[in-house]
Design an enzyme around this catalytic site. Structure first.
Site, PDB file in Angstrom:
ATOM      1  CG  ASP A   1      -1.975   1.032   1.223  1.00 33.30           C
ATOM      2  OD1 ASP A   1      -2.206   1.625   0.157  1.00 33.30           O
ATOM      3  OD2 ASP A   1      -2.590   1.265   2.287  1.00 33.30           O
ATOM      4  CD  GLU A  49      -5.666  -0.850  -1.331  1.00 33.57           C
ATOM      5  OE1 GLU A  49      -5.297  -1.538  -0.356  1.00 33.57           O
ATOM      6  OE2 GLU A  49      -6.715  -0.166  -1.333  1.00 33.57           O
TER       7      GLU A  49
END
Length: 395
Positions: free
Chosen positions: A8, A105
């Site tokens: 992420d 992500e």
């Protein structure tokens, strides 16, 4: 046991702006709104701005009041999607089993790659360093045997964190956290759980199913109870986006509709939902369609193909209205659907001589602001004014 990484990006929009202009690293940075008029909301903030209490979706004037020395910049069109593609390209060098969740992500299945790239922690360090060194983009990495815990782990330490959480670690690392921090538990559910003295993830994990079912219902109770106990899927589907041929939503009216204006109003609700789902998948489409089911259950469909792919709510809505203008309303309508397909390269743009590019960009930025708010507060947190009184929900 599988090895799943969730990677992420840290404050992605702000990080992209800083990578694009390193001078922005010299102090706190806020992305969003109008820097001169101090209007709009915060789309992203650097971590040194967050240290002053600046948060996503906060009004710009309030953010500047908290952090007067911050630099405020408008979002840069196409910058984020371009950098996202480079990031995903790096991920592809390590495994074909990549499932992209959003622009910043993705899950990676690294099972069985130890001889190529080292231990899970070693490959996490390698990828993190590559993103930082080649793209100047920081990220956090979560490592586990399933997707749920990998995602929870990537949130455990930011920025530039690498955290391992396996099922055996759940009690120690997660059970003391507020129940609202469990992935999949929203604000309304948190309030309902808190009212029943379920305030931590551990409380949820220990709660009897019979009690939990009375609070959130049978299906959702099983889902969040499993999550609180570290149970989740380990299946990485790299074709989630690529297999998608179209996106559509429908409304079945409680009372049949014969009025064109009312149909157009609900078409806006559907176009808004469809475009939001498009942007979540980072896709754009060229063929907009409508579906009409009359009260005698006869169904007709109509479609129109535009010159360039779009994910803009107003464009999809405008085309849907154009199609509705040409359908017969000799019978009441029981169901209305709006869809889009014929997905294309989202960066392709061929402006006609009569198109207002600034207006198109402005509409895209409005959609991005709406997406940010929905990502933070839930889909129904933002509605168009004309839809406030609509009693329907797309399905």
């Amino acid at each position: 046991m599988r090895t799943i990484l969730h990677i992420d990006m840290n404050s992605f929009f702000a990080s992209c702006e800083q990578a694009n202009d390193p001078r922005l690293k010299d102090g706190p940075l806020i992305v969003g709104g109008d820097p001169q008029k101090r209007r709009g909301i915060v789309l992203a903030a650097s971590y040194d701005a967050k240290a002053y209490g600046v948060k996503t979706a906060m009004p710009i004037w309030q953010a500047v009041k908290l952090c007067p020395e911050a630099t405020v910049v408008k979002p840069t069109h196409n910058l984020y999607s371009n950098i996202s593609r480079e990031i995903m390209g790096i991920f592809d060098e390590y495994t074909p089993l990549k499932q992209q969740l959003s622009i910043d992500e993705a899950f990676l299945d690294m099972t069985g790659t130890e001889n190529l790239f080292g231990s899970p922690n070693e490959v996490a360090i390698t990828i993190q360093n590559r993103l930082l060194g080649e793209l100047d983009i920081p990220c956090s990495v979560g490592i586990s045997s399933n997707k749920l815990l990998a995602k929870m782990a990537s949130d455990y330490k930011k920025p530039l964190g690498i955290t391992e959480i396996y099922p055996k670690d759940v009690k120690e690392k997660l059970w003391d956290l507020p129940v609202g921090e469990l992935y999949g538990v929203g604000k309304k559910t948190t309030v309902a759980l808190n009212k029943m003295d379920i305030s931590t993830i551990g409380d949820l994990a220990r709660c009897p199913m019979s009690v939990l079912e009375t609070i959130v219902g049978n299906k959702y109770a099983v889902e969040i109870h499993n999550s609180a106990n570290g149970i989740g899927s380990d299946i990485i589907n790299p074709n989630v986006k690529n297999d998608m041929k179209s996106i559509s939503n429908e409304i079945t009216f409680s009372l049949d509709v014969s009025n064109l204006d009312e149909l157009k109003k609900e078409a806006l609700l559907l176009a808004d939902s469809v475009s939001w789902r498009l942007r979540k998948h980072i896709s754009k489409g060229k063929t907009i369609s409508i579906k009409i089911k009359y009260n005698d259950f006869n169904v007709i469909t109509r479609s129109i193909t535009i010159d360039e792919p779009t994910d803009v709510t107003d464009t999809i809505y405008s085309m849907a209205c154009n199609l509705l203008d040409h359908i017969p309303l000799d019978k009441p309508v029981r169901l209305l659907g709006v869809g889009i397909g014929n997905f294309g390269n989202q960066d392709y743009r061929q402006l006609s001589l009569f198109e207002n590019e600034k207006n198109t960009v402005k509409k895209e930025q409005v959609d991005k602001l709406v997406d940010e708010l929905r990502g933070r507060f839930g889909y129904n947190s933002v509605k168009r004014a004309s839809l406030i009184n609509s009693k329907y929900k797309p399905k």
